[in-house]
Structures are given as C-alpha cells and as structure tokens.
Motif scaffolding. Sequence first.
Motif, PDB file in Angstrom:
ATOM      1  N   TRP A 194      11.794  -5.543   6.665  1.00  0.00           N
ATOM      2  CA  TRP A 194      12.972  -4.920   7.268  1.00  0.00           C
ATOM      3  C   TRP A 194      12.842  -3.400   7.252  1.00  0.00           C
ATOM      4  O   TRP A 194      13.310  -2.723   8.169  1.00  0.00           O
ATOM      5  CB  TRP A 194      14.231  -5.374   6.538  1.00  0.00           C
ATOM      6  CG  TRP A 194      14.222  -6.843   6.260  1.00  0.00           C
ATOM      7  CD1 TRP A 194      14.228  -7.472   5.055  1.00  0.00           C
ATOM      8  CD2 TRP A 194      14.138  -7.898   7.228  1.00  0.00           C
ATOM      9  NE1 TRP A 194      14.159  -8.835   5.199  1.00  0.00           N
ATOM     10  CE2 TRP A 194      14.106  -9.127   6.517  1.00  0.00           C
ATOM     11  CE3 TRP A 194      14.085  -7.929   8.621  1.00  0.00           C
ATOM     12  CZ2 TRP A 194      14.032 -10.358   7.163  1.00  0.00           C
ATOM     13  CZ3 TRP A 194      14.002  -9.169   9.256  1.00  0.00           C
ATOM     14  CH2 TRP A 194      13.978 -10.346   8.531  1.00  0.00           C
ATOM     15  N   ALA A 195      12.196  -2.859   6.221  1.00  0.00           N
ATOM     16  CA  ALA A 195      11.982  -1.408   6.167  1.00  0.00           C
ATOM     17  C   ALA A 195      11.074  -0.958   7.303  1.00  0.00           C
ATOM     18  O   ALA A 195      11.326   0.069   7.952  1.00  0.00           O
ATOM     19  CB  ALA A 195      11.389  -1.014   4.813  1.00  0.00           C
ATOM     20  N   ILE A 196      10.016  -1.726   7.571  1.00  0.00           N
ATOM     21  CA  ILE A 196       9.106  -1.380   8.667  1.00  0.00           C
ATOM     22  C   ILE A 196       9.844  -1.424  10.001  1.00  0.00           C
ATOM     23  O   ILE A 196       9.726  -0.519  10.830  1.00  0.00           O
ATOM     24  CB  ILE A 196       7.894  -2.343   8.700  1.00  0.00           C
ATOM     25  CG1 ILE A 196       7.039  -2.157   7.456  1.00  0.00           C
ATOM     26  CG2 ILE A 196       7.044  -2.081   9.943  1.00  0.00           C
ATOM     27  CD1 ILE A 196       5.896  -3.157   7.364  1.00  0.00           C
ATOM     28  N   ASP A 228       0.818  -1.209   0.000  1.00  0.00           N
ATOM     29  CA  ASP A 228       0.000   0.000   0.000  1.00  0.00           C
ATOM     30  C   ASP A 228       0.856   1.264   0.000  1.00  0.00           C
ATOM     31  O   ASP A 228       2.093   1.204   0.000  1.00  0.00           O
ATOM     32  CB  ASP A 228      -1.006  -0.008   1.156  1.00  0.00           C
ATOM     33  CG  ASP A 228      -0.360   0.181   2.524  1.00  0.00           C
ATOM     34  OD1 ASP A 228       0.873   0.285   2.613  1.00  0.00           O
ATOM     35  OD2 ASP A 228      -1.108   0.223   3.527  1.00  0.00           O
ATOM     36  N   ASP A 229       0.196   2.420   0.001  1.00  0.00           N
ATOM     37  CA  ASP A 229       0.899   3.706  -0.086  1.00  0.00           C
ATOM     38  C   ASP A 229       1.811   3.933   1.117  1.00  0.00           C
ATOM     39  O   ASP A 229       2.920   4.473   0.974  1.00  0.00           O
ATOM     40  CB  ASP A 229      -0.113   4.846  -0.195  1.00  0.00           C
ATOM     41  CG  ASP A 229      -1.185   4.792   0.897  1.00  0.00           C
ATOM     42  OD1 ASP A 229      -1.675   3.708   1.225  1.00  0.00           O
ATOM     43  OD2 ASP A 229      -1.527   5.861   1.437  1.00  0.00           O
ATOM     44  N   VAL A 230       1.375   3.491   2.309  1.00  0.00           N
ATOM     45  CA  VAL A 230       2.207   3.660   3.506  1.00  0.00           C
ATOM     46  C   VAL A 230       3.492   2.849   3.379  1.00  0.00           C
ATOM     47  O   VAL A 230       4.591   3.322   3.685  1.00  0.00           O
ATOM     48  CB  VAL A 230       1.427   3.244   4.776  1.00  0.00           C
ATOM     49  CG1 VAL A 230       2.317   3.348   6.000  1.00  0.00           C
ATOM     50  CG2 VAL A 230       0.180   4.100   4.945  1.00  0.00           C
ATOM     51  N   GLN A 231       3.340   1.618   2.909  1.00  0.00           N
ATOM     52  CA  GLN A 231       4.519   0.755   2.749  1.00  0.00           C
ATOM     53  C   GLN A 231       5.506   1.351   1.742  1.00  0.00           C
ATOM     54  O   GLN A 231       6.725   1.331   1.949  1.00  0.00           O
ATOM     55  CB  GLN A 231       4.085  -0.632   2.296  1.00  0.00           C
ATOM     56  CG  GLN A 231       5.221  -1.624   2.150  1.00  0.00           C
ATOM     57  CD  GLN A 231       5.830  -2.010   3.478  1.00  0.00           C
ATOM     58  OE1 GLN A 231       5.203  -2.685   4.276  1.00  0.00           O
ATOM     59  NE2 GLN A 231       7.049  -1.598   3.715  1.00  0.00           N
ATOM     60  N   MET A 232       4.989   1.907   0.655  1.00  0.00           N
ATOM     61  CA  MET A 232       5.872   2.505  -0.356  1.00  0.00           C
ATOM     62  C   MET A 232       6.566   3.746   0.206  1.00  0.00           C
ATOM     63  O   MET A 232       7.731   4.013  -0.110  1.00  0.00           O
ATOM     64  CB  MET A 232       5.069   2.856  -1.608  1.00  0.00           C
ATOM     65  CG  MET A 232       4.391   1.665  -2.280  1.00  0.00           C
ATOM     66  SD  MET A 232       5.477   0.247  -2.574  1.00  0.00           S
ATOM     67  CE  MET A 232       6.675   0.976  -3.702  1.00  0.00           C
ATOM     68  N   ARG A 233       5.865   4.483   1.051  1.00  0.00           N
ATOM     69  CA  ARG A 233       6.483   5.653   1.680  1.00  0.00           C
ATOM     70  C   ARG A 233       7.615   5.233   2.620  1.00  0.00           C
ATOM     71  O   ARG A 233       8.669   5.886   2.674  1.00  0.00           O
ATOM     72  CB  ARG A 233       5.425   6.462   2.436  1.00  0.00           C
ATOM     73  CG  ARG A 233       5.947   7.773   3.006  1.00  0.00           C
ATOM     74  CD  ARG A 233       4.817   8.732   3.350  1.00  0.00           C
ATOM     75  NE  ARG A 233       3.937   8.223   4.387  1.00  0.00           N
ATOM     76  CZ  ARG A 233       2.667   7.862   4.183  1.00  0.00           C
ATOM     77  NH1 ARG A 233       2.140   7.919   2.966  1.00  0.00           N
ATOM     78  NH2 ARG A 233       1.927   7.416   5.191  1.00  0.00           N
ATOM     79  N   VAL A 243      -0.511  -2.155   4.853  1.00  0.00           N
ATOM     80  CA  VAL A 243      -1.054  -3.399   4.309  1.00  0.00           C
ATOM     81  C   VAL A 243      -0.126  -3.910   3.216  1.00  0.00           C
ATOM     82  O   VAL A 243       0.364  -3.146   2.380  1.00  0.00           O
ATOM     83  CB  VAL A 243      -2.468  -3.180   3.728  1.00  0.00           C
ATOM     84  CG1 VAL A 243      -2.875  -4.346   2.844  1.00  0.00           C
ATOM     85  CG2 VAL A 243      -3.475  -2.993   4.846  1.00  0.00           C
ATOM     86  N   LEU A 244       0.096  -5.207   3.249  1.00  0.00           N
ATOM     87  CA  LEU A 244       0.922  -5.879   2.245  1.00  0.00           C
ATOM     88  C   LEU A 244       0.224  -7.184   1.932  1.00  0.00           C
ATOM     89  O   LEU A 244      -0.203  -7.897   2.846  1.00  0.00           O
ATOM     90  CB  LEU A 244       2.315  -6.116   2.805  1.00  0.00           C
ATOM     91  CG  LEU A 244       3.393  -6.744   1.939  1.00  0.00           C
ATOM     92  CD1 LEU A 244       4.761  -6.261   2.407  1.00  0.00           C
ATOM     93  CD2 LEU A 244       3.340  -8.257   1.996  1.00  0.00           C
TER      94      LEU A 244
END
Length: 501
Positions: free
Chosen positions: A366-368, A291-296, A410-411
């Motif tokens: 890992w990014a999260i 989702d957009d949050v994950q891409m950010r 969300v992924l």
Amino acid sequence: MAGLAVGAVGTSVAYYSWSDTETKQSIGKNMPKYADKPTMLKAAKEIQDVLGEDAVSMDADDLESHSYSEASTSNVSARPIAIIMPTTTEQVSLIAKICTKYKIPMIPFGAGSSVEGHFSTPYSGFSIDLSRMDKIIAIHEEDMDAVVQPGVNWVNLNDTLKSTGLFLPLDPSPTAHIGGMVATNCSGTNAMRYGTMKDWVINLTVVLADGTVLKTRRRPRKTSAGYNLNGLFTGSEGTLGIITEVTLKLAIVPSHFGVATTAFPSVAAATRAATSMIRGGVALAALELMDDVQMRVINQTGGTGGKMWSEKPTLFIKFSGSERAVEDSISAAREIAHAHGGSRFVASLDEKTMTALWSARKQALWAILSVRPEGTQIWSTDVAVPLSNLGDIVEQSKTDASKLGLFSTVLGHVGDGNFHQAVMYNPDIPEQVDGVKKCVDTMVDRALEMDGTVSGEHGIGLGKKHCLEKELGPVTIDVMKTLKRSLDPHWLLNPGKILDA
C-alpha cells in the motif's frame, strides 16, 4: 445492482480487445470460438431468471473492478459482459451448465488481489463472483478442522476461531478469501514455518466446467485412496474447476510470540544473515526482507507504528512457541545479525509493540501504491530459488533494475528463498516498457539457471504464462493441456490463463 436488458450493455465494456499488441500476442491464437455478445446477454438473462435479479450485475463499475487491478501489469482492456454472484454450490453448477450450453467463458473471482492477471477477462464472458458464498459451515474443534465456503475471509475465520485456540496459520493479504487462497496455492509471510495453502486443505468441493460437482476426498487428515485431487485443484488458478467448499486443517495457536527487526548495510549482508539464521537452527516463524528503497517509501508515507525507520535493508522476524523458546530464538537471531553487520536490533514480546514492529512489512504494497505517480504502473513479480542462491539473485536483480533509472524495490520472503521485485514505469513510454520487460525476463531466466521457479507465490495467470514452458518444458505443458481438455473440453474456465488451447 443493475438489472438486465437484452441488447443493452454499459458503454465502458470492451469486447475482444486488448490493451496492447504484446498482451494480444500472449493470448492463444487457437482458442475455441466463444459465444457472441447477444448470446452472452441471453444467457445472463436466463441465469438471472433462475437466481434472481440481484444475482447478476452489468454495472460498469462492477465490470471494471472485476477485471482490472491497479496492482497488476497483467491487465487487458476487455471486460466481462456480466458479474454473476451465486450463494450455493448448486447455483454455481447451474451457472456452469448454462455457460457450457452457450460456450461462455467463466472467470472465478475472489477478493481480486491477484497481480498476475488471474481474473482478467481476455475473452469477455462472465465473472463468477464467489464473495457471497461466505458461510463458515462447521468447526470441528476436536478434529481441528473447519468447513467453509470460498468467500470466507481468512481474517474473519481466524477471528471466529479465537475462542477455540485454533487458527489457520497462513498470512496472505488481509483481503484474501479462502477460495482464492486455494486456487492460487497462496502462502504469505508465515510460509516458512507453516507451508502454503496446499498443506492445509483436507478436501474440496469443485464444480467442473459442465456443472458436474465432485468432492476430492473425505475428512480424515490422511488418506491413500486414489489420486491426490486436492493437489490437482489447489493452485490450478480457476482453470480446472470452481471451488465451492473447503475443509481446512487448523493449527494450535502458539502460547507465545515475538517480533524483531534489524537493519543491514546491504541486501547481501541481510540475506547472508537470514540464511545463517535458518542454517543455524533458529526457531523462526517468519523471515522477511525489505530493501532500502522500500524502507524509504515507508518513511515517505509517514512511517508506521509511530516510528520512522532506518532507510537500510531490514529483516523482519517472527518467533513463536513457548516463552523460553521465543526468548532463546531472539537471542540467537540477535547474535547472528550482529555477526553480519546488523544494527538497530529491536525485539518485543508485547503484542502492541509487536504489531507496531511488523506494521511496516504489512503496509509495504500500500505504501508503494500511495507514492505511485499518476500515469505510471507497477510491474510487480516474484521468483524463488534455493536458499544458497538467494543473496546473489537479489543483488543482481537490484543492480539490473537500478540501471533503468526508474523506481524499483525488492521485498522478500527470504525464509523460503522467495522474493518480489516491483518497478514503476510509464506504459506510454516504449523505452521504459522494454527496459522493465527485459529486467523481469532476465530475473526469471536467472532464477531458472539457479534451479529456481518463475513464481514462488504470485502464480502464473496471464502475466507469466510465457515463462511456464521455460520452467517445465513442452512435455509437461502438453500433459497439463491434456488434463485441461479432459476436464474442460471447450476451454471455458478462465481461458487464456496458464495455458493456451
């Protein structure tokens, strides 16, 4: 490795304690009585005398790493008394016999990548670390199968298989071991085309709680001889037996691959496009949503593959097959994506570029973790629903999570109706804990209303034990308990997980 001294144990070890009241309530009240600490120490020394000093550790850091994961909310404060590290099936059998004699819980441990508390130790006991059982025993090229020990890393296995033109086509965490993959019926991003671990198991060698060693079947790819014991132990999460050897089916490596990414104005648009690709017969190997949050977050951590990403819901797509089939599939996927508002459709058949495009998906977790503020935890869980319901549940779950005022993302493995939601919260703030719990419970209940499942791939472990009866009902749960008691009457294998006594 630390040697043993009976009566001595690391000061960081907790014993029969829980991290909070809610976790305590989730653990069975009717569990059998297990050995006390002095008895466990005596048994650990007995095992060490037979297996050697290096096979047993009571180092505080080892105990911590074998019972706690920062990627999981399903942790308890209790720690194992010892880590036992066998190298053969015979040694695992000996360990099980000693643990049965003294009534000591056994918690099988693989790579430690679970997020639902599979390897937590609510009743202390011994963590049985199978990572030293890492031999590739045989590769039968003509039969397209391989025999391995449970501690073999799947990436290393595929590296070894490169010269044969064969591979194990699943794609879980790169740290995953074969034994853990079988025990949790893992899948990963390639599940859409290649299924889950259960589809690649030919036979298993399993050690039961009392030390009995059994083989589930022989080596042909098909058989009608007796019960499907592969299906029984695959996905049993270490509660029915300890897997010590696996014979795996292998697949032929496709001649060509392709990867594409495309962004969408909303999650709903992305999931509609994904469903259209599947129903349209596009030959897909994998279909993933971030989702957009994950891409950010990916951009916030420096991007991937030398690029920064559009901060919109994005589909990550894999193709495989002949060169013509891959090219035609990319063309069809591009057309469907554009019809649903997709933009920035980028595709490649070049290995280096494909790796760069797919890197954002591989680095998501890992990014999260890297942006997690100190003092917070990540509540990460998953559900799966029929494809026609996927768009609705993802949108509704995102809306619910956004009302918490917390970081949430969300992924999804949208190719098979499975998605993950992760929420960051402070465990010391009751309002946040209650809010996240309600959000997750609502997501689970919504999935069941849609004839879905409480876990598409994370498993049940300790974290989702309370959800299992909602899905299966008391009759099925009683059958599972009867089976557990027949194979493990003293409830020693991974107690407190999936089922209570």
